[in-house]
Design an enzyme around this catalytic site. Structure first.
Site, PDB file in Angstrom:
ATOM      1  N   TYR A 196      -2.136  -7.886  10.769  1.00 38.90           N
ATOM      2  CA  TYR A 196      -3.004  -8.949  11.303  1.00 38.90           C
ATOM      3  C   TYR A 196      -3.998  -9.502  10.283  1.00 38.90           C
ATOM      4  CZ  TYR A 196      -1.202  -7.203  15.813  1.00 38.90           C
ATOM      5  OH  TYR A 196      -0.412  -6.801  16.846  1.00 38.90           O
ATOM      6  N   HIS A 246      -1.043   1.368  15.766  1.00 41.83           N
ATOM      7  CA  HIS A 246       0.118   1.758  14.970  1.00 41.83           C
ATOM      8  C   HIS A 246       1.423   1.512  15.728  1.00 41.83           C
ATOM      9  CE1 HIS A 246      -3.073   3.934  12.848  1.00 41.83           C
ATOM     10  NE2 HIS A 246      -2.251   4.148  11.847  1.00 41.83           N
ATOM     11  N   ALA A 293      -5.482  -4.320   0.950  1.00 40.77           N
ATOM     12  CA  ALA A 293      -5.942  -5.589   1.509  1.00 40.77           C
ATOM     13  C   ALA A 293      -4.713  -6.432   1.811  1.00 40.77           C
ATOM     14  CB  ALA A 293      -6.856  -6.305   0.527  1.00 40.77           C
ATOM     15  N   GLU A 294      -4.455  -6.611   3.088  1.00 41.24           N
ATOM     16  CA  GLU A 294      -3.187  -7.213   3.469  1.00 41.24           C
ATOM     17  C   GLU A 294      -3.121  -8.719   3.203  1.00 41.24           C
ATOM     18  OE1 GLU A 294      -4.964  -5.108   5.258  1.00 41.24           O
ATOM     19  OE2 GLU A 294      -3.693  -3.322   5.285  1.00 41.24           O
ATOM     20  N   GLU A 324       0.839  -1.194   0.000  1.00 44.18           N
ATOM     21  CA  GLU A 324       0.000   0.000   0.000  1.00 44.18           C
ATOM     22  C   GLU A 324       0.879   1.251   0.000  1.00 44.18           C
ATOM     23  OE1 GLU A 324      -2.189  -0.757   3.583  1.00 44.18           O
ATOM     24  OE2 GLU A 324      -3.066  -2.589   2.768  1.00 44.18           O
ATOM     25  N   GLN A 333       1.700  -1.859   6.142  1.00 42.78           N
ATOM     26  CA  GLN A 333       1.991  -0.472   6.497  1.00 42.78           C
ATOM     27  C   GLN A 333       2.342  -0.231   7.973  1.00 42.78           C
ATOM     28  OE1 GLN A 333      -0.860   2.929   5.477  1.00 42.78           O
ATOM     29  NE2 GLN A 333       0.409   2.706   3.666  1.00 42.78           N
TER      30      GLN A 333
HETATM   31  C1  LIG Z   1      -6.128  -2.739   7.953  1.00 48.89           C
HETATM   32  C2  LIG Z   1      -5.456  -1.446   7.665  1.00 48.89           C
HETATM   33  N1  LIG Z   1      -4.508  -1.392   6.723  1.00 48.89           N
HETATM   34  C3  LIG Z   1      -3.838  -0.248   6.488  1.00 48.89           C
HETATM   35  C4  LIG Z   1      -4.115   0.883   7.187  1.00 48.89           C
HETATM   36  C5  LIG Z   1      -3.313   2.173   6.942  1.00 48.89           C
HETATM   37  N2  LIG Z   1      -4.160   3.205   6.337  1.00 48.89           N
HETATM   38  C6  LIG Z   1      -4.767   4.141   7.072  1.00 48.89           C
HETATM   39  S1  LIG Z   1      -5.800   5.088   6.168  1.00 48.89           S
HETATM   40  C7  LIG Z   1      -5.409   4.276   4.745  1.00 48.89           C
HETATM   41  C8  LIG Z   1      -6.103   4.653   3.474  1.00 48.89           C
HETATM   42  C9  LIG Z   1      -7.587   4.489   3.588  1.00 48.89           C
HETATM   43  O1  LIG Z   1      -8.217   4.933   2.418  1.00 48.89           O
HETATM   44  P1  LIG Z   1      -9.793   5.011   2.296  1.00 48.89           P
HETATM   45  O2  LIG Z   1     -10.410   3.754   2.787  1.00 48.89           O
HETATM   46  O3  LIG Z   1     -10.105   5.413   0.913  1.00 48.89           O
HETATM   47  O4  LIG Z   1     -10.239   6.143   3.327  1.00 48.89           O
HETATM   48  P2  LIG Z   1      -9.843   7.673   3.337  1.00 48.89           P
HETATM   49  O5  LIG Z   1      -8.596   7.816   4.145  1.00 48.89           O
HETATM   50  O6  LIG Z   1      -9.667   8.108   1.918  1.00 48.89           O
HETATM   51  O7  LIG Z   1     -10.981   8.365   3.995  1.00 48.89           O
HETATM   52  C10 LIG Z   1      -4.469   3.290   4.997  1.00 48.89           C
HETATM   53  C11 LIG Z   1      -3.879   2.420   3.976  1.00 48.89           C
HETATM   54  C12 LIG Z   1      -5.117   0.800   8.161  1.00 48.89           C
HETATM   55  N3  LIG Z   1      -5.473   1.850   8.896  1.00 48.89           N
HETATM   56  N4  LIG Z   1      -5.769  -0.369   8.377  1.00 48.89           N
END
Ligand SMILES: Cc1ncc(C[n+]2csc(CCOP(=O)(O)OP(=O)(O)O)c2C)c(N)n1
Ligand SMILES: Cc1ncc(C[n+]2csc(CCOP(=O)(O)OP(=O)(O)O)c2C)c(N)n1
Ligand SMILES: [Mg+2]
Ligand SMILES: [Mg+2]
Lengths: 340, 370, 370, 340
Positions: free
Chosen positions: A90, A131, A61-62, A31, A84
């Protein structure tokens, strides 16, 4: 010729760059690792330099990322994926535990999975919940995975290169709070291979065993302890699996005392394994129980409280008080009784 | 392949209004112009023979559980058209990703039956060489292998090998998050992979209506931008026609394809299960009437593509196959306890060497005693 | 609510051909008979005011990060119509399941801003009482809370409370397996839950076309048997109209409803992110022209539902809100390190008591020193 | 009046039935738990007796099951979910680690999650791969979870009832191979509460610590050891979290020796935690290192080989040889030196 100053983040970036250059089977994905260069910028510039085919973003999607890497590794590639943050690995746990860890064994050596799962991990950077997890025990307890965590920039480079070259899957845990720590390193560099711990400081009175994020803390504590009359040895594990029993046990047999310093919740953590191994192997050299200075058995606290949770110098010094130097003859002036 | 797929509009991704079938329940040709090319008589004859052999193999495997020669066996009796069709729709170098239920498919692929059954006999996790056969290990954690298939298919595409992957999954397993992630990765990376859902109506005891409220499982494809189709999974002609078209779709760079095959497992989930607890005999009876072998036999005979001799030959081949299997399974597998420590890593860790040495002395001590 | 939903045919589950909009980019009414009832002027006036206050709150929160009063802040600037519309479409007892980006929605819901911001300031994981506000904790593990929303909605249904749940999720998070499982559970159990996907075009740096190859995210609904719709997420009238219909659909026993709202986050992912690395100013400019507040203001003024005084009152309220927030955030939060050990379990384990005691002596020793 | 003979499976079934009867907030769900009664028949008859609303099948998705339970618990229910086999709980790992374990803490006590996750676990029944994992360490290392594993039918009943009544989430690990073991129990029964280990056999020479599937093995070994002159104490933990330090440490202080018996891979397993704790707390009472008899650090082997992997009587007896009874004065006839 002065050696340049390098952060761990830069060292990791160089390792990826050099691996991509040297081996065209290497692909980097996850990601935000593409255009953005990763939220910690570890993959900075790789897409620009090597193209979208070699370093690319995936859907969010991990399990997908890890499972896709399994397939690509079966197909001859050497995927290096980034998850990330610790807790965001998990969702991939089933893929890691049931496939990544087991594939070679369940196919009796016929399907190898040379792949690296990079995970920025542990706390100390003021991150919000989910985190900051120290998740090494989950992986270390899963046979078939190698579990690596560097504490220095040169190790970061060397261990990551070795992880990518390794024929087995490697969980590569990057201590977030050390990303920006600088040291003088000329890259490329190769340090000791997997399975060798490093003695970061020699000492005679007790051994501090640390890995990843706690190595600098242990070193700091060792310096501070000098004032209190303790001459501490500091061992940096470098790889949790494979574990370097030899170096650890030899050190503790020499010093007769051992404190393990680790950020994770203590209960059933890697620190427990180290304590168990050390007392199994060094029982007759020990003058005091093996102690642990770890995170508490609580969910990682909010940023403003994390300083109270993390092992620190004071807490390590306090543990020395419990090593019973005084209620026994000072071992430095007596032959060790019944040493193994 | 119909024109519909390249029509542009998103509805082109939806499955047909009714499951595609070429044959009626009794093996007559369905009226109307078929939307997928008819497989060649030669292919259909191969399919017939493979189904006859496959069914016999399956029955033999079930019998072996009763004799204690196999620990457990998930039968695919009733699903022969899918088991055989999935394999025959592929080319040699293509990859096949089976679940635990695909033993019949694996013998159709040409893997030694003892190697196929090693997992279920209990002597190895995977008895065959996946790279040799281009067949992933039989997978029990549901839907997890569908993601591998997407990754492998993408790897093949990147290498320009012209190879595709086909991943099998059950109706129940479509509920797993991994299935969703596999479809999405495959679509985003345009990976050449065919997902075959064998909707046999049950996930162990759980019927389809507890699994999904969707109009059909094939209706999931559009949510990923994946072309989808549903078929009568007991119609071997439809299975071969649609899976061949799906394979061609993937191979020619159009990305993944999702096929839902309506079928039925006639036996219990495994020999350890008791299907009478959750379904009626009447239901099974109804499906027995749509027997894929009988339907194809009737169809081929009617067209003159299958003779009495062919039928007899297939029956004999099936018996021989079963007999060879019985013999092979009579021999106890060779077990090497110390082998447990092999292949955990490429090179064992010092700890594993220690543990191996300790088991070795135990075994030697035991041997000395006996 | 349109008739289409109860039509029978599976296509009735598909979203409209184009995103539903009531207002043009400049706030004129779109021609043609709308397929969803128009929200009342009173509701729209409330929405207008809440968006003005919400945007000011958001700007203030971003400013607080620069002053180091907030550790991190994910802005929803640009997404005001969704943030406000989602909350106003709900009744008081209904449950709201936010992500980290829903701070604006939470203040709209009436939660104290300091409580909302506790997570991002870093003094607590969740500053408010979820049961009091019927708002789940802001969720960072993506898509995980959508499953909770399905379970909670089902629980409310079982209790016959008449309450529903609304779960927010981003475009990126729709790729997670949990989203799939949430939709499926909700559909199978006919749970009264509305899923609102705020498709703001990016998941951090990853654009939508890397996230999905689907015709739209709303096309995922049919694969679960869920009625779906897509809307112009910067059109507050459309957001309120469709979400209210969706809520009504759920409340009246028709099961879940999936809404995809097309919108845009005008700021970086969080203040720590640098959006210039992955997108152009021009793109953001285009979205600025579809400003939900300006559009609604124009619309309401034209219809005589909004006066200069109303606009001034909203602006004043917004400034007061921001001022109160500044003051409140100037006070350092009260921190109780020993509180870390509370609520790990209902009653602490002996081990936690030991650990707490040891931290207590540390703290006392420190105190003694200073 | 003779006490009836009950299997652990029957005891668990009774516990569920009684909980459903007594508390209408209790709901039971998972894969195949309805009409089929579960693949191990632990939920047999519950749907028939209590209706579809109280015991029902779900779609096949473990994260979904656990996440749905989180929502239902928030909504006032008390879900008891079944995940069909140990390795099939891994898809739910994120839900368990990031939500189930943390919800109470992250909401400062405002949102409790009284829920039970039942997992048939561990090996010894000839199951194929992924059906035999000993996964307790993953949960025990995750603060916020209680981790329970019964070894007897009466404990199975009582601990499950307590788990359902508990205000906190409980990972309830059911040793598959003990499902059909019979004992004389009159149900309902209440044994000791969570956090209390049970001394299943008293002995003076060494303490065997076991839990779940290894308790009967430890007891068997203790009987066999009599012949070799060892009088062994056997402690059954019953709950891994909360951990009963008091009982374990008191036993080891008495016996001076300790062997931990556990099925999971040894490295960083719960056995390591026990060893670490015991030597921390009993150092001066120990006459030999704390030893572990565990599964090897390998993926669970194929059924035909599992007998070689699982801790057995011989292996426990062998470990006694390493307890150095002979190279030191026999502690039974000497006052313990420096006992804590
Ligand atoms: C399971 C998981 N994987 C990765 C992350 C790290 N992360 C935080 S926000 C984000 C992007 C999310 O994008 P979106 O769903 O489009 O929501 P937006 O931030 O645009 O509102 C990522 C990859 C996370 N919080 N949870
Ligand atoms: C992740 C996971 N969860 C649960 C199981 C246990 N299990 C094995 S088969 C099965 C039913 C699968 O049903 P379906 O996908 O329809 O395939 P079928 O057996 O009908 O071929 C279940 C629940 C599993 N193997 N993996
Ligand atoms: Mg099925
Ligand atoms: Mg987004």
């Amino acid at each position: 010729m002065t050696t340049p100053s390098t952060t761990m983040a830069q060292a990791l970036n160089s390792a990826l760059r050099d691996a991509l250059t040297e081996d065209e089977r290497v692909v980097v994905f996850g990601e935000d690792v593409g255009r953005l260069g990763g939220v910690f910028r570890i993959t900075d510039g790789l897409t620009a330099e090597f193209g979208e085919d070699r370093c690319f973003d995936t859907p969010l999607a991990e399990a997908g990322i890890v499972g896709f890497a399994v397939g690509m590794a079966m197909g001859g590639f050497r995927p290096v994926v980034e998850l990330q943050f610790d807790a965001f690995a998990y969702p991939a746990f089933e893929q890691i535990a049931s496939h990544v860890a087991k594939m070679r064994n369940r196919t009796r050596g016929r399907v190898a999975l040379p792949m690296v799962i990079r995970i920025p991990y542990a706390g100390g950077i003021g991150g919000v919940e989910h985190h900051c997890d120290s998740s090494e025990a989950y992986y270390a307890h899963t046979p078939g995975l190698k579990v690596v965590t560097p504490a220095t920039a040169d190790d970061a480079y060397s261990l990551l290169r070795e992880a990518i070259e390794d024929p087995d899957p490697v969980i590569f845990l990057e201590p977030k709070k050390l990303y920006w720590s600088k040291s003088q390193v000329a890259l490329p560099v190769r340090t000791e291979p997997f399975g060798r711990a490093a003695i970061r400081r020699q000492g005679a009175d007790a051994t501090l065993v640390a890995y990843g994020p706690t190595v600098p803390v242990a070193l700091e504590a060792a310096e501070a302890a000098v004032e209190e009359g303790w001459d501490l040895e500091v061992v940096d594990l470098r790889t949790i699996v494979p574990f370097d029993d030899e170096t650890v046990a030899a050190s503790v047999r020499r010093t007769g005392r051992c404190v393990i310093v680790s950020e994770a919740a203590g209960f059933a953590g890697v620190g427990a394994e180290i304590a168990a191994r050390v007392q199994e192997r060094c029982f007759h050299s020990l003058h005091a129980p093996v102690l642990r200075v770890t995170g508490y058995d609580i969910p990682y606290p909010p940023p403003m409280l994390e300083q109270h949770h993390l092992p620190n110098v004071d807490r390590i010094l306090d543990s020395l008080d419990r090593l019973q130097r005084d209620d026994r003859p000072d071992p430095r002036f007596l032959p060790l009784g019944g040493a193994a | 392949m119909t024109d519909r797929q390249h029509d542009g509009g998103p509805e082109a991704l939806l499955p047909s209004e009714r499951p595609v079938r070429f044959l009626t329940d009794t093996g007559a040709a369905v009226r109307g112009r078929p939307r997928y090319p008819l497989p060649s008589p030669e292919t259909l004859r191969r399919a017939y023979r493979a189904m006859v052999v496959g069914r016999r193999f399956d029955a033999q495997a079930t019998a072996l559980t009763k004799q204690g020669r196999l620990a457990v066996y998930p039968s695919s009796h009733g699903q022969e058209a899918c088991q055989v069709g999935a394999v025959l729709a592929l080319q040699d170098g293509d990859w096949f990703f089976p679940t635990y239920r695909e033993s019949m498919a694996l013998v159709t692929r040409g893997i030694e039956p003892t190697e196929v059954l090693a997992l279920l006999r209990g002597d190895a996790h995977c008895g065959y060489d996946p790279h040799r056969h281009h067949v992933a290990p039989q997978c029990t954690p549901l839907a997890t292998q569908t993601v591998h298939a997407a990754g492998l298919a993408y790897a093949e595409q990147r290498k320009g090998s012209g190879r595709i992957a086909l991943a099998c999954v059950g109706d129940g397993a479509t509920s797993e998050g991994d299935f969703h992630e596999a479809l999405n990765f495959a679509a985003v990376f345009k990976a050449p992979v065919v997902f075959l859902v064998q909707n046999n109506q049950y996930a162990i005891s759980v019927p389809l209506d507890r699994q999904t409220a969707a109009p059909s499982l094939a209706h999931k494809g559009i949510g990923y931008g994946i072309r989808s189709e549903r078929i009568d999974g007991n119609d071997p002609v439809a299975v071969l026609a649609v899976l061949s078209a799906a394979a061609e779709h993937a191979r020619s760079g159009h990305g993944p394809f999702l096929v839902e095959a309506h079928t039925y497992r006639l036996e219990s989930h495994t020999n350890a299960d008791d299907a009478t607890r959750y379904r009626t005999d009447a239901e099974a009876e109804e499906w027995r009437r749509r027997d894929p072998i009988a339907r194809l036999e009737a169809y081929l005979r009617r067209r003159g593509h299958l003779s009495d001799e062919d039928v007899a030959e297939a029956a004999t081949a099936a018996e021989e196959f079963a007999a060879r299997l019985r013999t092979a399974m009579n021999a106890a597998p060779e077990l090497t306890p110390l082998g447990m420590f092999d292949h955990v890593y490429d090179v064992p860790t010092p700890q594993l060497d220690e543990q191996r040495a300790s088991l070795r002395s135990e075994l030697e001590a035991e041997e000395a005693l006996t």
